[in-house]
Design a protein around this motif. Structure first.
Motif, short mmCIF file in Angstrom:
data_model
loop_
_atom_site.label_atom_id
_atom_site.label_comp_id
_atom_site.label_asym_id
_atom_site.label_seq_id
_atom_site.Cartn_x
_atom_site.Cartn_y
_atom_site.Cartn_z
N PRO A 163 27.64 56.88 -143.68
CA PRO A 163 26.44 57.17 -143.79
C PRO A 163 25.96 56.43 -145.01
CG PRO A 163 27.61 59.19 -144.56
CD PRO A 163 28.63 58.06 -144.25
N ARG A 164 26.38 55.77 -145.87
CA ARG A 164 26.04 55.10 -147.19
C ARG A 164 25.47 53.68 -146.55
NH1 ARG A 164 30.91 57.39 -149.55
NH2 ARG A 164 30.17 59.28 -150.72
N ASP A 165 24.46 53.75 -146.00
CA ASP A 165 23.47 52.50 -145.53
C ASP A 165 22.33 52.01 -145.99
OD1 ASP A 165 22.01 54.68 -144.56
OD2 ASP A 165 22.17 54.08 -142.48
N GLY A 166 22.02 52.74 -147.33
CA GLY A 166 20.75 52.41 -147.97
C GLY A 166 20.42 50.69 -148.17
N ALA A 167 21.59 50.20 -148.80
CA ALA A 167 21.22 48.71 -149.00
C ALA A 167 20.95 47.89 -147.83
CB ALA A 167 22.73 48.12 -149.66
N ILE A 168 21.68 48.08 -146.52
CA ILE A 168 21.44 47.53 -145.43
C ILE A 168 19.99 47.72 -144.88
CG2 ILE A 168 22.12 47.22 -142.80
CD1 ILE A 168 24.04 46.29 -144.91
N ARG A 169 19.66 49.09 -145.04
CA ARG A 169 18.10 49.23 -144.61
C ARG A 169 17.17 48.59 -145.72
NH1 ARG A 169 18.18 52.70 -140.31
NH2 ARG A 169 20.00 53.96 -140.07
N LEU A 170 17.43 48.47 -146.82
CA LEU A 170 16.49 47.88 -147.76
C LEU A 170 16.44 46.31 -147.38
CD1 LEU A 170 14.70 47.77 -150.20
CD2 LEU A 170 16.77 47.26 -151.44
N LEU A 171 17.48 45.75 -146.94
CA LEU A 171 17.45 44.25 -146.33
C LEU A 171 16.70 44.16 -145.16
CD1 LEU A 171 21.30 43.35 -146.59
CD2 LEU A 171 19.37 42.18 -147.88
N LYS A 214 36.88 49.63 -132.90
CA LYS A 214 37.97 50.20 -131.93
C LYS A 214 39.17 50.69 -132.60
CE LYS A 214 36.30 47.78 -127.84
NZ LYS A 214 35.17 47.40 -128.50
N LYS A 215 39.66 50.27 -133.87
CA LYS A 215 40.89 50.69 -134.65
C LYS A 215 40.52 52.08 -135.02
CE LYS A 215 41.65 46.00 -136.30
NZ LYS A 215 41.43 45.10 -137.30
N PRO A 216 41.69 52.82 -135.00
CA PRO A 216 41.55 54.21 -135.41
C PRO A 216 41.09 54.41 -136.86
CG PRO A 216 43.74 53.61 -134.90
CD PRO A 216 42.90 52.58 -134.56
N ASN A 217 40.56 55.57 -137.26
CA ASN A 217 40.11 55.90 -138.58
C ASN A 217 39.23 54.85 -139.15
OD1 ASN A 217 41.95 58.09 -138.17
ND2 ASN A 217 43.82 56.91 -138.73
N ARG A 218 38.51 54.18 -138.66
CA ARG A 218 37.59 53.45 -138.99
C ARG A 218 36.24 54.16 -138.95
NH1 ARG A 218 39.02 47.79 -140.14
NH2 ARG A 218 41.16 47.81 -140.17
N SER A 219 35.15 53.93 -139.83
CA SER A 219 33.91 54.62 -139.93
C SER A 219 33.13 53.73 -139.17
CB SER A 219 33.40 54.88 -141.27
OG SER A 219 34.11 55.71 -142.05
N PRO A 220 32.00 54.26 -138.54
CA PRO A 220 30.93 53.38 -137.98
C PRO A 220 30.38 52.34 -139.00
CG PRO A 220 30.60 55.49 -137.23
CD PRO A 220 31.67 55.69 -138.41
N MET A 221 29.79 51.20 -138.62
CA MET A 221 29.38 50.22 -139.53
C MET A 221 27.93 50.04 -138.96
SD MET A 221 31.69 49.25 -141.65
CE MET A 221 31.51 48.12 -142.45
N LEU A 222 26.97 50.12 -140.04
CA LEU A 222 25.51 49.67 -139.83
C LEU A 222 25.63 47.90 -140.21
CD1 LEU A 222 22.71 50.49 -138.76
CD2 LEU A 222 22.10 50.58 -141.11
N ARG A 223 25.08 47.36 -139.10
CA ARG A 223 25.02 46.06 -139.40
C ARG A 223 23.60 45.41 -139.14
NH1 ARG A 223 29.21 41.52 -136.50
NH2 ARG A 223 27.68 39.68 -136.85
N TRP A 224 23.13 44.50 -139.95
CA TRP A 224 22.22 43.93 -140.10
C TRP A 224 22.01 42.26 -139.79
CZ3 TRP A 224 20.59 40.30 -144.30
CH2 TRP A 224 19.39 39.73 -144.03
#
Length: 144
Positions: free
Chosen positions: A48-56, A70-80
């Motif tokens: 959930p640490r996506d503040g920098a991406i949202r600022l961009l 799709k790999k196990p134990n990976r957090s979802p990513m917010l992509r810009w």
């Protein structure tokens, strides 16, 4: 927040988590491959640490989406992502503050300058000349 401070911060984000790409988009038109070349900036951070991406995104626009690895134990990513003229404008704003990826930024700006200055055909979507195709491909390959 002062725009210079914001741009310096976003340059740091791009230096650490961002990328500069030139994509060759090859489409079939009238039975022939007609490539076009596009500039893309991108950056991704784990949720959930996506503040920098949202600022961009708030500063430069573009597209945001969630990427689930799709790999196990990976957090979802917010992509810009930011494309073409808007990407060029963003690079020009953060350029003075880049430390790590300044060479990549130089190359994408040269690519955009070349693309804007090259002679164009009379028709929209006209084929690239062999010289233009070679030049644009060389920019793309150098950035890989």
């Amino acid at each position: 927040m002062d725009l210079n401070v914001k741009c310096a911060y976003m340059a740091g984000v791009m230096d650490s988590d961002g990328w500069f790409r030139i994509y060759a988009v090859r489409s079939l038109r009238h039975g022939k491959v007609n490539p076009s070349y596009r500039l893309m900036l991108g950056c991704a951070q784990a949720l959930p640490r996506d503040g920098a991406i949202r600022l961009l995104h708030e500063t430069f626009g573009g597209t945001l989406y969630v990427y689930n690895d799709k790999k196990p134990n990976r957090s979802p990513m917010l992509r810009w992502e930011l494309w073409d003229a808007k990407a060029e404008a963003a690079v020009r704003q953060i350029y003075p503050y880049l430390l790590v990826k300044k060479d990549e930024a130089d190359l994408v700006l040269k690519f955009r300058d070349y693309k804007k200055a090259r002679p164009r055909g009379k028709l929209v979507g006209s084929r690239l000349t062999p010289d233009a195709l070679e030049a644009m491909e060389s920019f793309r390959v150098e950035l890989i």
